[in-house]
Design an enzyme around this catalytic site. Structure first.
Site, PDB file in Angstrom:
ATOM      1  N   GLY A 145       0.815  -1.204   0.000  1.00 39.56           N
ATOM      2  CA  GLY A 145       0.000   0.000   0.000  1.00 39.56           C
ATOM      3  C   GLY A 145       0.848   1.253   0.000  1.00 39.56           C
ATOM      4  O   GLY A 145       2.071   1.207   0.104  1.00 39.56           O
ATOM      5  N   CYS A 146       0.191   2.385  -0.123  1.00 41.59           N
ATOM      6  CA  CYS A 146       0.898   3.660  -0.139  1.00 41.59           C
ATOM      7  C   CYS A 146       0.759   4.405   1.178  1.00 41.59           C
ATOM      8  O   CYS A 146       1.099   5.563   1.278  1.00 41.59           O
ATOM      9  CB  CYS A 146       0.373   4.535  -1.283  1.00 41.59           C
ATOM     10  SG  CYS A 146      -1.344   5.003  -1.083  1.00 41.59           S
ATOM     11  N   GLY A 147       0.207   3.715   2.209  1.00 39.44           N
ATOM     12  CA  GLY A 147       0.142   4.337   3.523  1.00 39.44           C
ATOM     13  C   GLY A 147      -1.171   5.005   3.825  1.00 39.44           C
ATOM     14  O   GLY A 147      -1.355   5.532   4.899  1.00 39.44           O
TER      15      GLY A 147
ATOM     16  N   LEU B 136      -1.222   3.736  -5.431  1.00 39.59           N
ATOM     17  CA  LEU B 136      -1.184   5.178  -5.611  1.00 39.59           C
ATOM     18  C   LEU B 136      -2.293   5.655  -6.535  1.00 39.59           C
ATOM     19  O   LEU B 136      -2.832   6.752  -6.377  1.00 39.59           O
ATOM     20  CB  LEU B 136       0.181   5.594  -6.165  1.00 39.59           C
ATOM     21  CG  LEU B 136       1.351   5.441  -5.191  1.00 39.59           C
ATOM     22  CD1 LEU B 136       2.660   5.726  -5.904  1.00 39.59           C
ATOM     23  CD2 LEU B 136       1.194   6.362  -4.000  1.00 39.59           C
TER      24      LEU B 136
END
Length: 272
Positions: free
Chosen positions: A112-114, A121
């Site tokens: 994941g991108c956080g 994204l």
């Protein structure tokens, strides 16, 4: 006027230094605890939040994060406290829960991108349906709301450590306000309060005490509100999202001063 809940802050004694002289006296600090949001028995997110107005928070989060499409799809909301924090238990419509489970299944094993609930994204900034409201506002109404905002921030007055999000009528009067140590949480609480109040959210505008990030724009537009006024600055992505969503975004809203970053046609600058 909405009063801060007892759980929103605590009293304690502190040592102070004033003009170089030490003293001891009472103080009050805003609470910040982990708040877990659980949907149909499955934990979805844990937010650091002020443990007050939890039902408003849960309703607002569920709608602004598109977990449900309407408040009527939330069938029950309860919460429990323990030594570790708070869990809010929501029961939502089966169709919404199935959609949430599918989303969570897609996340399994992916990098994941956080961002909470985001698989890549490319999905970080979700598409919004353009606002269809023709509601317009006077600059004088924004100035009136800005001038009275501080007097409605009761938790800030007690602790000096909270953000606020206020819903203002078209003539600039603050009808609802919610506070939290987190700016996103304050806005979610406000949206939840609006949903539960039966007020027509699109007839007014929102003022926030923080900067306006793209998430704040997303949440405001998802609630059907066409003007967001931030006391602080805005981000470039917030401007892009506001432009695409048809939302009027104001920054540095202080007194009669502000900057208009998108859709200025919705705001009348007529001095009369």
């Amino acid at each position: 006027m909405h009063l801060p809940a007892a759980r929103a802050y605590r009293a304690l004694k502190v040592n102070r230094v004033r003009a170089g002289l030490p003293s001891e006296g009472p103080d009050r600090v805003a609470e910040e605890v982990p708040v877990a949001l659980e949907f149909n028995g499955v934990s979805h997110a844990v937010m650091m939040a002020t443990p007050a107005d939890l039902e408003d928070f849960a309703y607002g989060f569920a709608v602004t994060e598109c977990i449900v499409d309407a408040p009527s799809q939330i069938h029950d909301c309860e919460w429990t406290f323990n030594a570790e924090g708070c869990t809010v238990h929501l029961t939502i419509a089966a169709s919404c829960f199935a959609r949430l489970k599918d989303k969570r299944r897609n996340l399994t094993g992916r990098t994941g991108c956080g961002l909470c609930g985001t698989e890549s994204l490319a999905h970080a900034v979700r598409s919004l349906e353009p606002l269809t409201t023709s509601q317009s506002f006077d600059a004088a109404a924004v100035a009136l709301a800005a001038a009275s905002l501080r007097e409605h921030q009761l938790l800030l007055a007690v602790t000096g450590a909270s953000h606020a999000a206020a819903w203002c009528t078209a003539d600039g009067h603050i009808e609802l306000i919610r506070e939290d140590v987190g700016r996103h949480n304050a806005l979610d609480k406000l949206v939840g309060a609006l949903l539960r109040s039966g007020l027509d959210a699109s007839s007014g505008f929102v003022m926030i005490t923080s900067r306006a990030s793209y998430e704040m724009v997303q949440k405001t537009a998802t609630a059907g509100i066409a003007l967001l006024a931030a006391v602080s600055g805005v981000t470039g992505l917030a401007v892009d999202v506001a432009q695409d969503a048809g939302l009027t975004l104001l920054g540095f809203t202080r007194g009669t001063d502000f900057s208009i970053y998108s859709h200025p046609q919705r705001l009348s600058l007529d001095a009369k």
